[in-house]
Design a protein around this motif. Structure first.
Motif, PDB file in Angstrom:
ATOM      1  N   GLU A 173      33.934  33.380  48.173  1.00 22.15           N
ATOM      2  CA  GLU A 173      33.255  32.356  47.395  1.00 22.15           C
ATOM      3  C   GLU A 173      34.205  31.211  47.068  1.00 22.15           C
ATOM      4  O   GLU A 173      33.823  30.040  47.129  1.00 22.15           O
ATOM      5  CB  GLU A 173      32.683  32.958  46.114  1.00 22.15           C
ATOM      6  N   LYS A 194      35.053  53.805  43.712  1.00 18.04           N
ATOM      7  CA  LYS A 194      35.311  52.754  42.736  1.00 18.04           C
ATOM      8  C   LYS A 194      36.341  51.766  43.263  1.00 18.04           C
ATOM      9  O   LYS A 194      36.188  50.558  43.123  1.00 18.04           O
ATOM     10  CB  LYS A 194      35.812  53.354  41.421  1.00 18.04           C
ATOM     11  N   GLN A 197      34.756  49.582  45.873  1.00 15.19           N
ATOM     12  CA  GLN A 197      33.897  48.578  45.258  1.00 15.19           C
ATOM     13  C   GLN A 197      34.713  47.429  44.673  1.00 15.19           C
ATOM     14  O   GLN A 197      34.338  46.265  44.795  1.00 15.19           O
ATOM     15  CB  GLN A 197      33.024  49.208  44.174  1.00 15.19           C
ATOM     16  N   GLU A 198      35.832  47.761  44.017  1.00 10.48           N
ATOM     17  CA  GLU A 198      36.691  46.720  43.459  1.00 10.48           C
ATOM     18  C   GLU A 198      37.246  45.825  44.562  1.00 10.48           C
ATOM     19  O   GLU A 198      37.254  44.597  44.434  1.00 10.48           O
ATOM     20  CB  GLU A 198      37.846  47.340  42.676  1.00 10.48           C
ATOM     21  N   ASN A 199      37.694  46.435  45.641  1.00  9.71           N
ATOM     22  CA  ASN A 199      38.216  45.650  46.759  1.00  9.71           C
ATOM     23  C   ASN A 199      37.132  44.766  47.356  1.00  9.71           C
ATOM     24  O   ASN A 199      37.392  43.613  47.716  1.00  9.71           O
ATOM     25  CB  ASN A 199      38.812  46.561  47.827  1.00  9.71           C
ATOM     26  N   TYR A 200      35.915  45.297  47.461  1.00  7.78           N
ATOM     27  CA  TYR A 200      34.802  44.519  48.003  1.00  7.78           C
ATOM     28  C   TYR A 200      34.516  43.322  47.103  1.00  7.78           C
ATOM     29  O   TYR A 200      34.317  42.203  47.580  1.00  7.78           O
ATOM     30  CB  TYR A 200      33.563  45.409  48.130  1.00  7.78           C
ATOM     31  N   ARG A 201      34.513  43.553  45.798  1.00 13.90           N
ATOM     32  CA  ARG A 201      34.262  42.452  44.866  1.00 13.90           C
ATOM     33  C   ARG A 201      35.353  41.383  44.979  1.00 13.90           C
ATOM     34  O   ARG A 201      35.069  40.186  44.924  1.00 13.90           O
ATOM     35  CB  ARG A 201      34.188  42.975  43.440  1.00 13.90           C
ATOM     36  N   LYS A 202      36.601  41.823  45.128  1.00 13.57           N
ATOM     37  CA  LYS A 202      37.702  40.863  45.280  1.00 13.57           C
ATOM     38  C   LYS A 202      37.530  40.032  46.544  1.00 13.57           C
ATOM     39  O   LYS A 202      37.740  38.826  46.537  1.00 13.57           O
ATOM     40  CB  LYS A 202      39.045  41.595  45.317  1.00 13.57           C
ATOM     41  N   ARG A 203      37.160  40.710  47.646  1.00 15.76           N
ATOM     42  CA  ARG A 203      36.946  39.974  48.895  1.00 15.76           C
ATOM     43  C   ARG A 203      35.807  38.977  48.757  1.00 15.76           C
ATOM     44  O   ARG A 203      35.891  37.844  49.241  1.00 15.76           O
ATOM     45  CB  ARG A 203      36.664  40.951  50.041  1.00 15.76           C
ATOM     46  N   GLN A 204      34.727  39.394  48.084  1.00 19.10           N
ATOM     47  CA  GLN A 204      33.592  38.494  47.900  1.00 19.10           C
ATOM     48  C   GLN A 204      33.985  37.288  47.057  1.00 19.10           C
ATOM     49  O   GLN A 204      33.602  36.156  47.363  1.00 19.10           O
ATOM     50  CB  GLN A 204      32.416  39.236  47.243  1.00 19.10           C
ATOM     51  N   ALA A 205      34.776  37.528  46.005  1.00 19.12           N
ATOM     52  CA  ALA A 205      35.220  36.419  45.158  1.00 19.12           C
ATOM     53  C   ALA A 205      36.104  35.473  45.955  1.00 19.12           C
ATOM     54  O   ALA A 205      36.016  34.248  45.812  1.00 19.12           O
ATOM     55  CB  ALA A 205      35.967  36.958  43.940  1.00 19.12           C
TER      56      ALA A 205
END
Length: 185
Positions: free
Chosen positions: A46, A32, A35-43
């Motif tokens: 972007e 989890k 996944q949160e870190n990955y989402r932050k990097r993706q944001a």
């Protein structure tokens, strides 16, 4: 979800089950977090892409209107410098004591604010408070410039020290490597 041990199950099997259950819970938690870190990097990526696109649009506008390009270039350097310094604004905030714990003497401006409040002159107190906040913000900005300069200087020193270090020649063998090679023969 703390279950009791079934009566027909041995203790060692129950302990093994509990250990595996704990390990899977830890793995799920780590997953989890990843996944949160990955989402932050993706944001963040972007946001950087959106910023690049807006910069490209601004460059296109500059090409169309050369008279305004000087002021926009000046503004963009100011914005870039502000973005560069903004990350260092509260870099040493963890070293300062909280205001409730510190009994530092009040400055003349703070004393004037308290006098204005006690006399009921709110407009003067507000203007003095604005001056005080401007002064404190200026001090923070100066500290952030100092922090930025210090980190740049430190990075340059580290780079020069790294360049001065003696480089190992890769074609030779160290004593330990030679000994290990000899043992493998």
């Amino acid at each position: 979800m703390n279950m009791e041990k079934p009566k027909n199950l041995r203790d060692d099997l129950w302990q093994r089950f509990k250990k595996l259950e704990k390990r899977t819970d830890d793995l799920v938690e780590r997953n989890k977090i990843k996944q949160e870190n990955y989402r932050k990097r993706q944001a963040k990526k972007e946001n950087e892409l959106a910023a690049q696109k807006s910069e490209e649009k601004n460059e296109e506008k500059k090409k169309e209107d050369p008279s305004s390009s000087l002021t926009e270039a000046n503004d963009s350097t100011k914005v870039q410098e502000w973005q560069d310094v903004k990350q260092y604004l509260n870099i040493n905030s963890h070293l300062e004591r909280p205001a409730a714990l510190s009994s530092a003497p009040k400055s003349g401006l703070e004393i004037k604010i308290h006098e204005a409040i006690s006399t009921g002159d709110i407009d003067t107190a507000v203007s003095l408070s604005d001056q005080l906040s401007t002064r404190e913000f200026g001090a923070k900005i100066a500290a952030s410039f100092d922090a930025r300069d210090y980190l740049k200087r430190k990075k340059e020193e580290d780079m020069t020290a790294k360049a001065k270090k003696k480089k190992k020649l890769h074609w030779g063998f160290e004593h330990k490597q030679r000994w290990e090679m000899k043992g493998n023969m």
